[in-house]
Design a protein around this motif. Sequence first.
Motif, mmCIF file in Angstrom:
data_model
loop_
_atom_site.group_PDB
_atom_site.id
_atom_site.type_symbol
_atom_site.label_atom_id
_atom_site.label_comp_id
_atom_site.label_asym_id
_atom_site.label_seq_id
_atom_site.Cartn_x
_atom_site.Cartn_y
_atom_site.Cartn_z
ATOM 1 N N TRP A 37 31.386 4.567 6.882
ATOM 2 C CA TRP A 37 32.039 3.961 8.047
ATOM 3 C C TRP A 37 31.243 2.760 8.549
ATOM 4 O O TRP A 37 31.801 1.700 8.818
ATOM 5 C CB TRP A 37 32.207 5.001 9.142
ATOM 6 N N THR A 39 29.061 0.975 6.881
ATOM 7 C CA THR A 39 29.115 -0.078 5.859
ATOM 8 C C THR A 39 30.440 -0.821 5.924
ATOM 9 O O THR A 39 30.479 -2.057 5.802
ATOM 10 C CB THR A 39 28.905 0.530 4.462
ATOM 11 N N MET A 40 31.530 -0.099 6.139
ATOM 12 C CA MET A 40 32.836 -0.743 6.243
ATOM 13 C C MET A 40 32.884 -1.678 7.460
ATOM 14 O O MET A 40 33.411 -2.780 7.382
ATOM 15 C CB MET A 40 33.929 0.318 6.348
ATOM 16 N N LEU A 41 32.325 -1.222 8.581
ATOM 17 C CA LEU A 41 32.297 -2.089 9.764
ATOM 18 C C LEU A 41 31.445 -3.324 9.528
ATOM 19 O O LEU A 41 31.797 -4.433 9.955
ATOM 20 C CB LEU A 41 31.782 -1.307 10.969
ATOM 21 N N TYR A 42 30.321 -3.168 8.829
ATOM 22 C CA TYR A 42 29.477 -4.311 8.510
ATOM 23 C C TYR A 42 30.230 -5.289 7.602
ATOM 24 O O TYR A 42 30.171 -6.507 7.797
ATOM 25 C CB TYR A 42 28.185 -3.849 7.848
ATOM 26 N N HIS A 43 30.941 -4.781 6.612
ATOM 27 C CA HIS A 43 31.713 -5.652 5.720
ATOM 28 C C HIS A 43 32.834 -6.360 6.471
ATOM 29 O O HIS A 43 33.199 -7.486 6.133
ATOM 30 C CB HIS A 43 32.276 -4.843 4.555
ATOM 31 N N THR A 44 33.383 -5.698 7.488
ATOM 32 C CA THR A 44 34.385 -6.359 8.321
ATOM 33 C C THR A 44 33.774 -7.541 9.060
ATOM 34 O O THR A 44 34.383 -8.606 9.157
ATOM 35 C CB THR A 44 34.986 -5.354 9.322
ATOM 36 N N PHE A 45 32.561 -7.367 9.557
ATOM 37 C CA PHE A 45 31.870 -8.480 10.212
ATOM 38 C C PHE A 45 31.604 -9.620 9.232
ATOM 39 O O PHE A 45 31.758 -10.792 9.575
ATOM 40 C CB PHE A 45 30.541 -8.017 10.827
ATOM 41 N N GLY A 47 33.336 -10.344 6.535
ATOM 42 C CA GLY A 47 34.627 -10.997 6.287
ATOM 43 C C GLY A 47 35.051 -11.883 7.439
ATOM 44 O O GLY A 47 35.577 -12.989 7.238
ATOM 45 N N LEU A 48 34.815 -11.431 8.656
ATOM 46 C CA LEU A 48 35.140 -12.240 9.828
ATOM 47 C C LEU A 48 34.279 -13.495 9.892
ATOM 48 O O LEU A 48 34.757 -14.573 10.255
ATOM 49 C CB LEU A 48 34.964 -11.401 11.090
ATOM 50 N N TYR A 51 35.608 -15.908 7.328
ATOM 51 C CA TYR A 51 36.859 -16.481 7.834
ATOM 52 C C TYR A 51 36.600 -17.571 8.867
ATOM 53 O O TYR A 51 37.198 -18.644 8.807
ATOM 54 C CB TYR A 51 37.733 -15.378 8.424
#
Length: 125
Positions: A37, A39-45, A47-48, A51
């Motif tokens: 979880w 790691t997924m939040l870190y990858h979202t950051f 990606g943001l 972007y």
Amino acid sequence: PPVTVISCITFAFMRLIYGYLVVFAETKKPDLGGVFWVTMLYHTFVGLLVYTVVMTGIYYRRGNNYGPMIISLPSIFYVLWSMRRFESLFSWETLPFQELTDEATLKARKREVKGEYMQPEMIKG
């Protein structure tokens, strides 16, 4: 146009299906996701961040002037600040000692465990 009506029907149907799947398709687990979880939040950051950098570059390259780029430039710094804050501020690997010794935690009603658990594979048959 008919594509608008079809799109609305499709999105309403998908909202119904995925609204069910997100809540009821998985059984409730005793954990919050742990390392995956976070790691997924870190990858979202990440990606943001990618972007915001790409969009700022597009505004710089294609804009009539520097106005759109200047408006979007602070978002890069905000995403970086939020990412660093997420990494350093939240303690998810260990429970803080203050929470363990808090009065509300100590006064909370404890669950009574009845019986003894024995793993079925360990019982001689």
